[in-house]
Scaffold this motif. Structure first.
Motif, PDB file in Angstrom:
ATOM      1  N   THR A  11       0.831  -1.201   0.000  1.00 24.16           N
ATOM      2  CA  THR A  11       0.000   0.000   0.000  1.00 24.16           C
ATOM      3  C   THR A  11       0.865   1.249   0.000  1.00 24.16           C
ATOM      4  O   THR A  11       0.630   2.186  -0.761  1.00 24.16           O
ATOM      5  CB  THR A  11      -0.933   0.006   1.233  1.00 24.16           C
ATOM      6  OG1 THR A  11      -1.724  -1.178   1.210  1.00 24.16           O
ATOM      7  CG2 THR A  11      -1.826   1.218   1.237  1.00 24.16           C
ATOM      8  N   LYS A  12       1.892   1.258   0.846  1.00 24.34           N
ATOM      9  CA  LYS A  12       2.786   2.416   0.898  1.00 24.34           C
ATOM     10  C   LYS A  12       3.501   2.621  -0.428  1.00 24.34           C
ATOM     11  O   LYS A  12       3.635   3.745  -0.906  1.00 24.34           O
ATOM     12  CB  LYS A  12       3.802   2.249   2.025  1.00 24.34           C
ATOM     13  CG  LYS A  12       3.182   2.377   3.394  1.00 24.34           C
ATOM     14  CD  LYS A  12       4.190   2.105   4.491  1.00 24.34           C
ATOM     15  CE  LYS A  12       3.519   2.142   5.844  1.00 24.34           C
ATOM     16  NZ  LYS A  12       4.415   1.750   6.926  1.00 24.34           N
ATOM     17  N   GLU A  13       3.943   1.525  -1.050  1.00 26.39           N
ATOM     18  CA  GLU A  13       4.618   1.627  -2.344  1.00 26.39           C
ATOM     19  C   GLU A  13       3.671   2.161  -3.412  1.00 26.39           C
ATOM     20  O   GLU A  13       4.050   2.986  -4.244  1.00 26.39           O
ATOM     21  CB  GLU A  13       5.171   0.271  -2.767  1.00 26.39           C
ATOM     22  CG  GLU A  13       6.356  -0.182  -1.963  1.00 26.39           C
ATOM     23  CD  GLU A  13       6.826  -1.578  -2.331  1.00 26.39           C
ATOM     24  OE1 GLU A  13       6.137  -2.269  -3.112  1.00 26.39           O
ATOM     25  OE2 GLU A  13       7.895  -1.983  -1.834  1.00 26.39           O
ATOM     26  N   ALA A  14       2.420   1.711  -3.393  1.00 22.75           N
ATOM     27  CA  ALA A  14       1.443   2.166  -4.376  1.00 22.75           C
ATOM     28  C   ALA A  14       1.147   3.654  -4.193  1.00 22.75           C
ATOM     29  O   ALA A  14       1.038   4.398  -5.179  1.00 22.75           O
ATOM     30  CB  ALA A  14       0.160   1.355  -4.262  1.00 22.75           C
ATOM     31  N   LEU A  15       1.029   4.105  -2.938  1.00 21.19           N
ATOM     32  CA  LEU A  15       0.774   5.516  -2.681  1.00 21.19           C
ATOM     33  C   LEU A  15       1.942   6.392  -3.140  1.00 21.19           C
ATOM     34  O   LEU A  15       1.741   7.455  -3.716  1.00 21.19           O
ATOM     35  CB  LEU A  15       0.490   5.746  -1.201  1.00 21.19           C
ATOM     36  CG  LEU A  15      -0.861   5.242  -0.713  1.00 21.19           C
ATOM     37  CD1 LEU A  15      -0.950   5.364   0.800  1.00 21.19           C
ATOM     38  CD2 LEU A  15      -1.988   5.988  -1.374  1.00 21.19           C
ATOM     39  N   VAL A  16       3.159   5.939  -2.878  1.00 25.19           N
ATOM     40  CA  VAL A  16       4.340   6.687  -3.317  1.00 25.19           C
ATOM     41  C   VAL A  16       4.363   6.769  -4.836  1.00 25.19           C
ATOM     42  O   VAL A  16       4.649   7.819  -5.424  1.00 25.19           O
ATOM     43  CB  VAL A  16       5.633   6.038  -2.770  1.00 25.19           C
ATOM     44  CG1 VAL A  16       6.856   6.615  -3.438  1.00 25.19           C
ATOM     45  CG2 VAL A  16       5.716   6.227  -1.266  1.00 25.19           C
ATOM     46  N   SER A  17       4.007   5.666  -5.498  1.00 29.14           N
ATOM     47  CA  SER A  17       3.976   5.637  -6.953  1.00 29.14           C
ATOM     48  C   SER A  17       2.952   6.625  -7.501  1.00 29.14           C
ATOM     49  O   SER A  17       3.234   7.383  -8.441  1.00 29.14           O
ATOM     50  CB  SER A  17       3.648   4.221  -7.436  1.00 29.14           C
ATOM     51  OG  SER A  17       3.432   4.199  -8.814  1.00 29.14           O
ATOM     52  N   LYS A  18       1.752   6.632  -6.942  1.00 35.91           N
ATOM     53  CA  LYS A  18       0.698   7.542  -7.406  1.00 35.91           C
ATOM     54  C   LYS A  18       1.087   8.989  -7.134  1.00 35.91           C
ATOM     55  O   LYS A  18       0.826   9.877  -7.948  1.00 35.91           O
ATOM     56  CB  LYS A  18      -0.635   7.225  -6.727  1.00 35.91           C
ATOM     57  CG  LYS A  18      -1.199   5.892  -7.097  1.00 35.91           C
ATOM     58  CD  LYS A  18      -1.539   5.809  -8.560  1.00 35.91           C
ATOM     59  CE  LYS A  18      -2.121   4.468  -8.901  1.00 35.91           C
ATOM     60  NZ  LYS A  18      -2.323   4.274 -10.318  1.00 35.91           N
ATOM     61  N   GLN A  24      -4.121  12.674  -8.116  1.00 34.89           N
ATOM     62  CA  GLN A  24      -4.829  13.044  -6.900  1.00 34.89           C
ATOM     63  C   GLN A  24      -5.694  11.874  -6.465  1.00 34.89           C
ATOM     64  O   GLN A  24      -6.452  11.315  -7.250  1.00 34.89           O
ATOM     65  CB  GLN A  24      -5.689  14.273  -7.131  1.00 34.89           C
ATOM     66  CG  GLN A  24      -6.385  14.720  -5.884  1.00 34.89           C
ATOM     67  CD  GLN A  24      -6.810  16.164  -5.966  1.00 34.89           C
ATOM     68  OE1 GLN A  24      -6.546  16.840  -6.936  1.00 34.89           O
ATOM     69  NE2 GLN A  24      -7.456  16.638  -4.934  1.00 34.89           N
ATOM     70  N   LEU A  25      -5.584  11.519  -5.199  1.00 34.98           N
ATOM     71  CA  LEU A  25      -6.342  10.413  -4.651  1.00 34.98           C
ATOM     72  C   LEU A  25      -7.459  10.937  -3.760  1.00 34.98           C
ATOM     73  O   LEU A  25      -7.331  11.973  -3.125  1.00 34.98           O
ATOM     74  CB  LEU A  25      -5.424   9.496  -3.832  1.00 34.98           C
ATOM     75  CG  LEU A  25      -4.236   8.913  -4.578  1.00 34.98           C
ATOM     76  CD1 LEU A  25      -3.330   8.169  -3.617  1.00 34.98           C
ATOM     77  CD2 LEU A  25      -4.705   7.993  -5.675  1.00 34.98           C
ATOM     78  N   GLY A  26      -8.562  10.225  -3.710  1.00 35.27           N
ATOM     79  CA  GLY A  26      -9.665  10.576  -2.821  1.00 35.27           C
ATOM     80  C   GLY A  26     -10.579  11.622  -3.410  1.00 35.27           C
ATOM     81  O   GLY A  26     -10.439  12.037  -4.565  1.00 35.27           O
ATOM     82  N   GLU A  27     -11.520  12.038  -2.607  1.00 37.40           N
ATOM     83  CA  GLU A  27     -12.496  13.037  -3.013  1.00 37.40           C
ATOM     84  C   GLU A  27     -11.858  14.428  -2.964  1.00 37.40           C
ATOM     85  O   GLU A  27     -11.017  14.691  -2.114  1.00 37.40           O
ATOM     86  CB  GLU A  27     -13.698  13.017  -2.058  1.00 37.40           C
ATOM     87  CG  GLU A  27     -14.501  11.740  -2.101  1.00 37.40           C
ATOM     88  CD  GLU A  27     -15.337  11.615  -3.352  1.00 37.40           C
ATOM     89  OE1 GLU A  27     -15.798  12.643  -3.883  1.00 37.40           O
ATOM     90  OE2 GLU A  27     -15.528  10.477  -3.803  1.00 37.40           O
ATOM     91  N   PRO A  28     -12.280  15.327  -3.869  1.00 34.65           N
ATOM     92  CA  PRO A  28     -11.771  16.694  -3.810  1.00 34.65           C
ATOM     93  C   PRO A  28     -12.191  17.366  -2.505  1.00 34.65           C
ATOM     94  O   PRO A  28     -13.238  17.043  -1.939  1.00 34.65           O
ATOM     95  CB  PRO A  28     -12.447  17.383  -4.990  1.00 34.65           C
ATOM     96  CG  PRO A  28     -12.927  16.297  -5.873  1.00 34.65           C
ATOM     97  CD  PRO A  28     -13.148  15.108  -5.001  1.00 34.65           C
TER      98      PRO A  28
END
Length: 49
Positions: A11-18, A24-28
């Motif tokens: 999960t941490k690796e995927a977040l760093v990649s994004k 932008q992740l999540g709702e505005p």
């Protein structure tokens, strides 16, 4: 070997990649989400008045 640490690592690796791709992740910010109480808004407003 436990899987929990692996999921955390993935999960941490995927977040760093994004984040590195400037995605932008999540709702505005400022987005109003539906509430489970929305269906009872009339009953709530009557009870409060």
């Amino acid at each position: 070997m436990k899987i929990d640490p692996l999921i955390s690592l993935w999960t941490k690796e995927a977040l760093v990649s994004k984040m590195s791709q400037s995605i932008q992740l999540g709702e505005p910010k400022g987005t109003i989400q539906k509430s489970k109480l929305d269906k009872d808004i009339l009953n709530i407003s009557e009870a409060l008045s």
